[in-house]
Design a protein around this motif. Structure first.
Motif, PDB file in Angstrom:
ATOM      1  N   PHE A 210       0.832  -1.208   0.000  1.00 49.82           N
ATOM      2  CA  PHE A 210       0.000   0.000   0.000  1.00 49.82           C
ATOM      3  C   PHE A 210       0.865   1.257   0.000  1.00 49.82           C
ATOM      4  N   GLU A 211       2.020   1.182   0.626  1.00 52.20           N
ATOM      5  CA  GLU A 211       2.964   2.304   0.547  1.00 52.20           C
ATOM      6  C   GLU A 211       3.445   2.502  -0.890  1.00 52.20           C
ATOM      7  N   ASP A 212       3.703   1.400  -1.591  1.00 50.82           N
ATOM      8  CA  ASP A 212       4.099   1.499  -3.003  1.00 50.82           C
ATOM      9  C   ASP A 212       2.999   2.153  -3.836  1.00 50.82           C
ATOM     10  N   LEU A 213       1.751   1.766  -3.582  1.00 51.96           N
ATOM     11  CA  LEU A 213       0.629   2.351  -4.313  1.00 51.96           C
ATOM     12  C   LEU A 213       0.559   3.860  -4.085  1.00 51.96           C
ATOM     13  N   LEU A 214       0.749   4.267  -2.845  1.00 51.06           N
ATOM     14  CA  LEU A 214       0.694   5.696  -2.516  1.00 51.06           C
ATOM     15  C   LEU A 214       1.839   6.467  -3.152  1.00 51.06           C
ATOM     16  N   ASN A 215       2.979   5.829  -3.284  1.00 55.76           N
ATOM     17  CA  ASN A 215       4.140   6.495  -3.887  1.00 55.76           C
ATOM     18  C   ASN A 215       4.011   6.623  -5.405  1.00 55.76           C
ATOM     19  N   ILE A 216       3.296   5.689  -6.030  1.00 53.17           N
ATOM     20  CA  ILE A 216       3.219   5.669  -7.501  1.00 53.17           C
ATOM     21  C   ILE A 216       1.997   6.419  -8.027  1.00 53.17           C
ATOM     22  N   TYR A 217       0.868   6.336  -7.314  1.00 57.97           N
ATOM     23  CA  TYR A 217      -0.373   6.913  -7.832  1.00 57.97           C
ATOM     24  C   TYR A 217      -0.776   8.186  -7.107  1.00 57.97           C
ATOM     25  N   SER A 218      -1.282   9.134  -7.882  1.00 60.63           N
ATOM     26  CA  SER A 218      -1.769  10.393  -7.334  1.00 60.63           C
ATOM     27  C   SER A 218      -3.223  10.236  -6.893  1.00 60.63           C
ATOM     28  N   SER A 219      -3.776  11.273  -6.272  1.00 59.89           N
ATOM     29  CA  SER A 219      -5.174  11.233  -5.832  1.00 59.89           C
ATOM     30  C   SER A 219      -6.133  11.234  -7.012  1.00 59.89           C
ATOM     31  N   GLU A 220      -5.635  11.589  -8.220  1.00 59.06           N
ATOM     32  CA  GLU A 220      -6.482  11.506  -9.418  1.00 59.06           C
ATOM     33  C   GLU A 220      -6.489  10.103 -10.015  1.00 59.06           C
ATOM     34  N   GLU A 221      -5.614   9.230  -9.520  1.00 57.27           N
ATOM     35  CA  GLU A 221      -5.511   7.877 -10.046  1.00 57.27           C
ATOM     36  C   GLU A 221      -5.952   6.810  -9.038  1.00 57.27           C
ATOM     37  N   MET A 222      -6.098   7.217  -7.777  1.00 54.62           N
ATOM     38  CA  MET A 222      -6.445   6.258  -6.730  1.00 54.62           C
ATOM     39  C   MET A 222      -7.201   6.964  -5.616  1.00 54.62           C
ATOM     40  N   LYS A 223      -8.305   6.377  -5.182  1.00 58.07           N
ATOM     41  CA  LYS A 223      -9.089   6.925  -4.084  1.00 58.07           C
ATOM     42  C   LYS A 223      -9.126   5.921  -2.941  1.00 58.07           C
ATOM     43  N   LEU A 224      -8.842   6.416  -1.734  1.00 55.38           N
ATOM     44  CA  LEU A 224      -8.931   5.607  -0.521  1.00 55.38           C
ATOM     45  C   LEU A 224      -9.962   6.256   0.382  1.00 55.38           C
ATOM     46  N   THR A 225     -10.988   5.486   0.771  1.00 56.89           N
ATOM     47  CA  THR A 225     -12.020   6.048   1.646  1.00 56.89           C
ATOM     48  C   THR A 225     -12.128   5.241   2.936  1.00 56.89           C
ATOM     49  N   LEU A 226     -12.603   5.921   3.971  1.00 60.78           N
ATOM     50  CA  LEU A 226     -12.784   5.294   5.278  1.00 60.78           C
ATOM     51  C   LEU A 226     -14.171   5.670   5.790  1.00 60.78           C
ATOM     52  N   LEU A 227     -14.938   4.677   6.221  1.00 60.86           N
ATOM     53  CA  LEU A 227     -16.268   4.874   6.788  1.00 60.86           C
ATOM     54  C   LEU A 227     -16.156   4.715   8.303  1.00 60.86           C
ATOM     55  N   TYR A 228     -16.523   5.779   9.045  1.00 61.21           N
ATOM     56  CA  TYR A 228     -16.282   5.726  10.494  1.00 61.21           C
ATOM     57  C   TYR A 228     -17.245   6.640  11.248  1.00 61.21           C
ATOM     58  N   LYS A 229     -17.281   6.444  12.554  1.00 58.47           N
ATOM     59  CA  LYS A 229     -18.020   7.303  13.478  1.00 58.47           C
ATOM     60  C   LYS A 229     -17.181   7.432  14.732  1.00 58.47           C
TER      61      LYS A 229
END
Length: 348
Positions: A210-229
């Motif tokens: 996941f660190e590799d993914l974050l280093n290679i892809y920008s926020s326009e190429e990858m979205k990470l979401t979290l559902l929380y309260k």
């Protein structure tokens, strides 16, 4: 006509990129950035090449060394939701011939026991079938066409009253969903991704992936979401974005399996991604690889949102007589076990 093959290099990478972006069957997983992930995160050895006919590229062939039951072979796009080769002219049977000959050469040089080729084209499958492949399990992806099924249509016509209630429950109970990019939030995402995969008795990817993914892809190429309260995390979703094809790919699902039974975060996370894709002007959402059985629990969940099944055709060629004998035994056992597992899920 003149045919020749070039291994992927810095010069012909422009042809690779052009085919990937222009072809209808090009995908996020055929890009050079994903190739970097397969090499860096997964450690696959690459054997990518282009086939040319009269100086024009007619086939994009992303092959890597991989394993089936610890036996090494040559595989088109392993560990990818789409793993097919791309051919521009399905009517030319010589394209399949030249691809297979090159694969045999690679397998021989690297002492590989088999060649696994996947295509989305039934005609291309027929061309390869002339060379006596072994049987291979059926596979494919579930995809949603947003031009046929808008979020409004899905909500009113596809989802049942019960499923709509499950989705609205998160909003009514004060849960919020947000895009994340801080390392602290990503660690929360990974914590529940890992638990979810282990719950299914599978092996999760290591955090460095996941660190590799974050280093290679920008926020326009990858979205990470979290559902929380507050401090309670219900789950999250990682999605890849491929603007050239206006397609969103749902790849990694993070789920808190300790939530009360009244909560169904998968439904909410899928629904959120569908709405996001529609708002971005995308016309397709890929829900990932799915068993081809309508009674399978994963198939059912995706079918509720209006997804349809995209078949792929895989052909496996033996490079070893010993592999051919052992593979036939493995295939028969695998098919039996898959039918048992998915029939079992009918009652769950």
């Amino acid at each position: 006509m003149s045919y020749y093959i070039e291994e992927l290099n810095d010069v012909n990478s422009a042809d690779w990129k052009r085919l990937c972006e222009e072809r209808e069957d090009g995908s996020f997983f055929h890009t050079l950035q994903w190739k970097q992930i397969l090499e860096q995160s997964y450690g696959f050895k690459t054997h990518c090449f282009l086939l040319y006919r009269n100086d024009e590229p007619v086939a994009l062939c992303p092959f890597y060394e991989g394993t089936i039951s610890r036996i090494r072979g040559l595989i088109s796009l392993p560990n990818s939701d789409y793993n097919h080769i791309i051919i521009t002219d399905e009517n030319d049977p010589l394209i399949a011939y030249h691809i297979l000959e090159k694969c045999k050469e690679i397998a021989k040089e690297n002492k590989l026991f088999f060649i696994l080729i996947t295509t989305l084209s039934e005609l291309t499958k027929e061309h390869f079938s002339k060379y006596n492949p072994l049987p291979y399990p059926i596979g494919g992806d579930m995809t949603l066409d947003l031009e046929e099924c808008s979020p409004d249509k899905i909500w009113k016509e596809k989802l049942s009253k019960t499923h709509r209630k499950y989705i609205k429950r998160f909003d009514n109970d004060g849960f919020i969903i947000k895009e994340i990019n801080s390392m602290e939030d990503i660690k929360k995402f990974y914590k529940y991704y890992k638990k979810n995969i282990e719950f299914k008795k599978a092996n999760p990817y290591v955090f460095s992936h996941f660190e590799d993914l974050l280093n290679i892809y920008s926020s326009e190429e990858m979205k990470l979401t979290l559902l929380y309260k507050d401090e309670l995390v219900a789950g999250g979703q990682l999605a890849f974005l491929y603007d050239s094809r206006k397609t969103m790919y749902l790849r990694y699902l993070s789920l808190n399996r300790d939530l009360p039974a009244r909560y169904h975060p998968t439904l909410y996370l899928y629904w959120d991604c569908i709405k996001r894709a529609s708002e971005m002007g995308y016309n397709k959402v890929c829900f990932g690889r799915t068993p081809p059985y309508p009674n399978d629990v994963h198939y059912k969940v995706k079918d509720r949102f209006g997804c349809h099944y995209e078949n792929e055709f895989s052909l496996i060629f033996s490079s070893s007589y010993l592999f051919k004998i052992s593979y036939n035994i493995y295939y028969n056992i695998y098919n039996y076990m898959q039918k048992y597992v998915h029939n079992k899920s009918m009652d769950e």
